[in-house]
Motif scaffolding. Sequence first.
Motif, PDB file in Angstrom:
ATOM      1  N   LEU A   1       8.689   6.559   0.634  1.00 14.59           N
ATOM      2  CA  LEU A   1       7.609   6.438   1.623  1.00 14.59           C
ATOM      3  C   LEU A   1       8.297   7.633   2.491  1.00 14.59           C
ATOM      4  CD1 LEU A   1       5.341   3.504   1.776  1.00 14.59           C
ATOM      5  CD2 LEU A   1       4.835   6.095   0.378  1.00 14.59           C
ATOM      6  N   LYS A   2       9.258   7.033   3.044  1.00 16.22           N
ATOM      7  CA  LYS A   2      10.382   8.069   4.321  1.00 16.22           C
ATOM      8  C   LYS A   2      10.420   9.565   3.775  1.00 16.22           C
ATOM      9  CE  LYS A   2      10.820   3.957   6.005  1.00 16.22           C
ATOM     10  NZ  LYS A   2      12.087   2.854   7.156  1.00 16.22           N
ATOM     11  N   ASP A   3      11.387  10.037   2.064  1.00 14.90           N
ATOM     12  CA  ASP A   3      11.123  10.795   1.077  1.00 14.90           C
ATOM     13  C   ASP A   3      10.072  12.069   2.121  1.00 14.90           C
ATOM     14  OD1 ASP A   3      13.283  11.809  -0.660  1.00 14.90           O
ATOM     15  OD2 ASP A   3      11.866  12.958  -0.757  1.00 14.90           O
ATOM     16  N   ALA A   4      12.036  12.810   2.510  1.00  8.93           N
ATOM     17  CA  ALA A   4      11.441  14.309   3.202  1.00  8.93           C
ATOM     18  C   ALA A   4      10.487  14.812   1.856  1.00  8.93           C
ATOM     19  CB  ALA A   4      12.470  15.072   3.630  1.00  8.93           C
ATOM     20  N   THR A   5      11.214  15.143   0.611  1.00 10.31           N
ATOM     21  CA  THR A   5       9.968  16.050   0.066  1.00 10.31           C
ATOM     22  C   THR A   5       8.441  14.925  -0.487  1.00 10.31           C
ATOM     23  OG1 THR A   5      12.209  16.397  -1.560  1.00 10.31           O
ATOM     24  CG2 THR A   5       9.725  16.354  -2.056  1.00 10.31           C
ATOM     25  N   VAL A   6       7.983  13.777  -0.449  1.00 12.50           N
ATOM     26  CA  VAL A   6       7.260  12.982  -0.602  1.00 12.50           C
ATOM     27  C   VAL A   6       5.856  13.479   0.294  1.00 12.50           C
ATOM     28  CG1 VAL A   6       6.003  11.062  -1.033  1.00 12.50           C
ATOM     29  CG2 VAL A   6       8.121  11.137  -2.458  1.00 12.50           C
ATOM     30  N   LYS A   7       6.723  13.076   1.845  1.00  7.11           N
ATOM     31  CA  LYS A   7       6.213  13.312   3.044  1.00  7.11           C
ATOM     32  C   LYS A   7       5.695  14.797   3.160  1.00  7.11           C
ATOM     33  CE  LYS A   7       7.751  11.420   6.676  1.00  7.11           C
ATOM     34  NZ  LYS A   7       9.034  11.230   7.461  1.00  7.11           N
ATOM     35  N   ALA A   8       6.208  16.428   2.719  1.00  9.47           N
ATOM     36  CA  ALA A   8       5.860  16.798   2.977  1.00  9.47           C
ATOM     37  C   ALA A   8       4.674  17.620   1.415  1.00  9.47           C
ATOM     38  CB  ALA A   8       7.223  18.429   2.634  1.00  9.47           C
ATOM     39  N   ARG A   9       4.655  16.387   0.500  1.00  7.94           N
ATOM     40  CA  ARG A   9       4.185  16.795  -0.575  1.00  7.94           C
ATOM     41  C   ARG A   9       2.591  16.168   0.019  1.00  7.94           C
ATOM     42  NH1 ARG A   9       0.925  19.723  -3.544  1.00  7.94           N
ATOM     43  NH2 ARG A   9       0.716  19.122  -5.804  1.00  7.94           N
TER      44      ARG A   9
ATOM     45  N   LEU B   1      -1.169  -5.510   2.168  1.00  8.43           N
ATOM     46  CA  LEU B   1      -1.904  -4.753   0.308  1.00  8.43           C
ATOM     47  C   LEU B   1      -3.031  -6.033   0.110  1.00  8.43           C
ATOM     48  CD1 LEU B   1      -2.247  -3.002  -2.310  1.00  8.43           C
ATOM     49  CD2 LEU B   1      -0.775  -3.917  -3.356  1.00  8.43           C
ATOM     50  N   ARG B   2      -1.844  -7.043   0.076  1.00  8.49           N
ATOM     51  CA  ARG B   2      -3.075  -8.618  -0.696  1.00  8.49           C
ATOM     52  C   ARG B   2      -4.298  -8.448   0.710  1.00  8.49           C
ATOM     53  NH1 ARG B   2      -4.397 -13.273   1.869  1.00  8.49           N
ATOM     54  NH2 ARG B   2      -3.133 -12.901   3.465  1.00  8.49           N
ATOM     55  N   LYS B   3      -3.955  -8.702   2.026  1.00  7.43           N
ATOM     56  CA  LYS B   3      -5.047  -8.782   2.917  1.00  7.43           C
ATOM     57  C   LYS B   3      -6.438  -7.216   2.773  1.00  7.43           C
ATOM     58  CE  LYS B   3      -2.717 -11.034   6.785  1.00  7.43           C
ATOM     59  NZ  LYS B   3      -2.462 -10.747   8.261  1.00  7.43           N
ATOM     60  N   HIS B   4      -5.472  -5.968   2.607  1.00 11.91           N
ATOM     61  CA  HIS B   4      -6.329  -5.320   2.445  1.00 11.91           C
ATOM     62  C   HIS B   4      -7.406  -4.757   0.804  1.00 11.91           C
ATOM     63  CE1 HIS B   4      -8.004  -1.129   3.306  1.00 11.91           C
ATOM     64  NE2 HIS B   4      -8.009  -0.583   2.303  1.00 11.91           N
ATOM     65  N   LEU B   5      -7.266  -5.680  -0.590  1.00 12.48           N
ATOM     66  CA  LEU B   5      -7.152  -6.122  -1.175  1.00 12.48           C
ATOM     67  C   LEU B   5      -8.700  -6.840  -0.891  1.00 12.48           C
ATOM     68  CD1 LEU B   5      -7.442  -5.257  -4.459  1.00 12.48           C
ATOM     69  CD2 LEU B   5      -6.607  -6.699  -4.436  1.00 12.48           C
ATOM     70  N   GLU B   6      -8.500  -8.161  -0.238  1.00  8.36           N
ATOM     71  CA  GLU B   6      -9.346  -8.998  -0.100  1.00  8.36           C
ATOM     72  C   GLU B   6     -10.489  -8.277   0.741  1.00  8.36           C
ATOM     73  OE1 GLU B   6      -7.303 -12.435   1.436  1.00  8.36           O
ATOM     74  OE2 GLU B   6      -6.170 -12.735  -0.337  1.00  8.36           O
ATOM     75  N   ALA B   7     -10.107  -7.860   1.952  1.00 13.67           N
ATOM     76  CA  ALA B   7     -11.460  -6.950   2.859  1.00 13.67           C
ATOM     77  C   ALA B   7     -11.962  -6.247   1.442  1.00 13.67           C
ATOM     78  CB  ALA B   7     -10.328  -6.506   3.705  1.00 13.67           C
TER      79      ALA B   7
ATOM     80  N   GLN C   1       0.705  -0.922  -0.031  1.00 17.95           N
ATOM     81  CA  GLN C   1       0.478   0.280  -0.126  1.00 17.95           C
ATOM     82  C   GLN C   1       0.532   1.281  -0.223  1.00 17.95           C
ATOM     83  OE1 GLN C   1      -3.943  -0.156   2.288  1.00 17.95           O
ATOM     84  NE2 GLN C   1      -2.993  -1.840   3.496  1.00 17.95           N
ATOM     85  N   VAL C   2       0.244   2.358  -0.529  1.00 21.55           N
ATOM     86  CA  VAL C   2       0.697   3.663  -0.849  1.00 21.55           C
ATOM     87  C   VAL C   2       0.670   4.550   0.501  1.00 21.55           C
ATOM     88  CG1 VAL C   2       2.050   5.060  -2.055  1.00 21.55           C
ATOM     89  CG2 VAL C   2       2.341   2.932  -2.859  1.00 21.55           C
TER      90      VAL C   2
ATOM     91  N   VAL D   1       1.234   5.285   4.752  1.00 24.31           N
ATOM     92  CA  VAL D   1       0.099   4.528   5.599  1.00 24.31           C
ATOM     93  C   VAL D   1       1.465   4.193   6.046  1.00 24.31           C
ATOM     94  CG1 VAL D   1      -1.167   3.394   3.522  1.00 24.31           C
ATOM     95  CG2 VAL D   1       1.312   2.992   3.523  1.00 24.31           C
ATOM     96  N   SER D   2       1.255   3.302   7.380  1.00 20.14           N
ATOM     97  CA  SER D   2       2.436   2.339   8.482  1.00 20.14           C
ATOM     98  C   SER D   2       3.148   1.723   7.238  1.00 20.14           C
ATOM     99  CB  SER D   2       1.723   1.992   9.504  1.00 20.14           C
ATOM    100  OG  SER D   2       0.899   1.233   9.270  1.00 20.14           O
ATOM    101  N   PRO D   3       4.136   1.360   7.854  1.00 16.80           N
ATOM    102  CA  PRO D   3       5.540   0.063   7.100  1.00 16.80           C
ATOM    103  C   PRO D   3       4.550  -0.449   7.450  1.00 16.80           C
ATOM    104  CG  PRO D   3       5.806   1.991   8.977  1.00 16.80           C
ATOM    105  CD  PRO D   3       4.975   1.968   9.283  1.00 16.80           C
TER     106      PRO D   3
END
Length: 335
Positions: A285-293, A312-318, A128-129, A302-304
Motif C-alpha cells: 500500500l506504500k509502494d509508489a507504483t501502486v499509489k500512482a496507479r 477490516l473486522r469492524k468495517h465488515l460487521e458494520a 482493508q485495501v 485506506v489509512s494504516p
Amino acid sequence: MTHPSTSSSRRWALKACAAGAVLACSVGPALASNWPDKPVTLVVPYSAGGPTDVVARLLAVPMGQSLGQSVLVENTVGAGGTIAPTRVAKSKNDGYTILIHHMGMATAPALYKKLPYDPLKDFEYIGQVLDVPMTLLSRKDFPANNFQELQDYVKKNQDKVSLANAGIGAVSQLCGMLFMHQLGVKLTTIPYKGAGPAMNDLMGGQVDLLCDQTTQTVPVIKDGKRAKVFGVTTSERLSSLPDIPTLNEQGLKGFDVKVWHGMYAPKGTPNEVITKINQALNVALKDATVKARIADLSSDLVSPDKATPEGLRKHLEAEVARWGKVIRETGVTAE
C-alpha cells in the motif's frame, strides 16, 4: 536423518492433537516461522481485467517481494462472486490461499438464502485495501439537468424511468437500491452481464440511469459528451472531480457508497502468518507504483488503521448490518 528440532516439533504437535489443540494439528508449530516457503495464491471472485482483479495484480508484485515468494492471482468467477469465498473458506488454513473481495462480502448474506460460507465466522481478517467511489449518471438527453430536477422527475415518473446495473449483487445494483430506498421510489431495474455493457447502453440512450465506479465513469464524465452526472456517492467530494457535488450534500443525507476491498484468509490461519501477510499488504500500500496507479483510477488507498485485521473486522460487521437492512427492506434477493 531427521533433524532433532524437527522431530521435537512433530512430537509436540502430536501431543497437542491428542489434547485437542485443533490449530496446532492443522498447521504445526513450525509453519509460522518458516512461512512462506512456496508461492501464495490470491483468489479474486471476478474476471481478469475487472476493478478487483486490477487491484489484486497491483498488490501481488510488491507483496510477493516483501514475502520472498510469488503471489499468484487466481480468478475464480461465478455465482455473483460467491464461488471464490467458498473456495477460500474451505481451503487449508496455512496462509497459502487468501482472498481479496469487495463489499460483496457484506451484502451476500442478505442476498443469498443458502450462502455456503459465513463472512463473519469462516475467515481471518488481514486488512482493508482501498475504496473506489461511485457516481450517478444518466443518458445525455435525460430530461433532468441537475439533482433537484432528477429527484422531481423520478418521483413523478418512476414507472417510466429505467435504472441499469452490472448484475444481481453487483455494487452498481446496491448503489441503485440505496438511491431508490432513500428517494422512496421503485424504478425499472435492468441487470446486465457486467458494468461495460450497462455503460454502453447508457451512453447509447437505451437506459436512463446508472450508478457505477469511478474507474469506469471518470473518463465519461470528463469527456462531457456522452452522459450527465448528478453527483458522487461518497461523503466528501473527489479530488479527481472537485466540481461534482456529493449526493449527500444535495439532500440524500448519509448517502455514502464506496466499493471497499478487503483481504481474508481461511479461519484458523495462525496469527503469525496473518501478521506476515498484513505486513506485506501494508508494504504494498506504500509502494509508489501502486499509489500512482490507484490515483489514476480515482480511488483511495485506506489509512494504516484500516489496513489491519481489526479495522477490516469492524468495517465488515458494520457493512453486513447496514446492507442487510437495505436489502431486506427492498426485498431484492439473488435467488
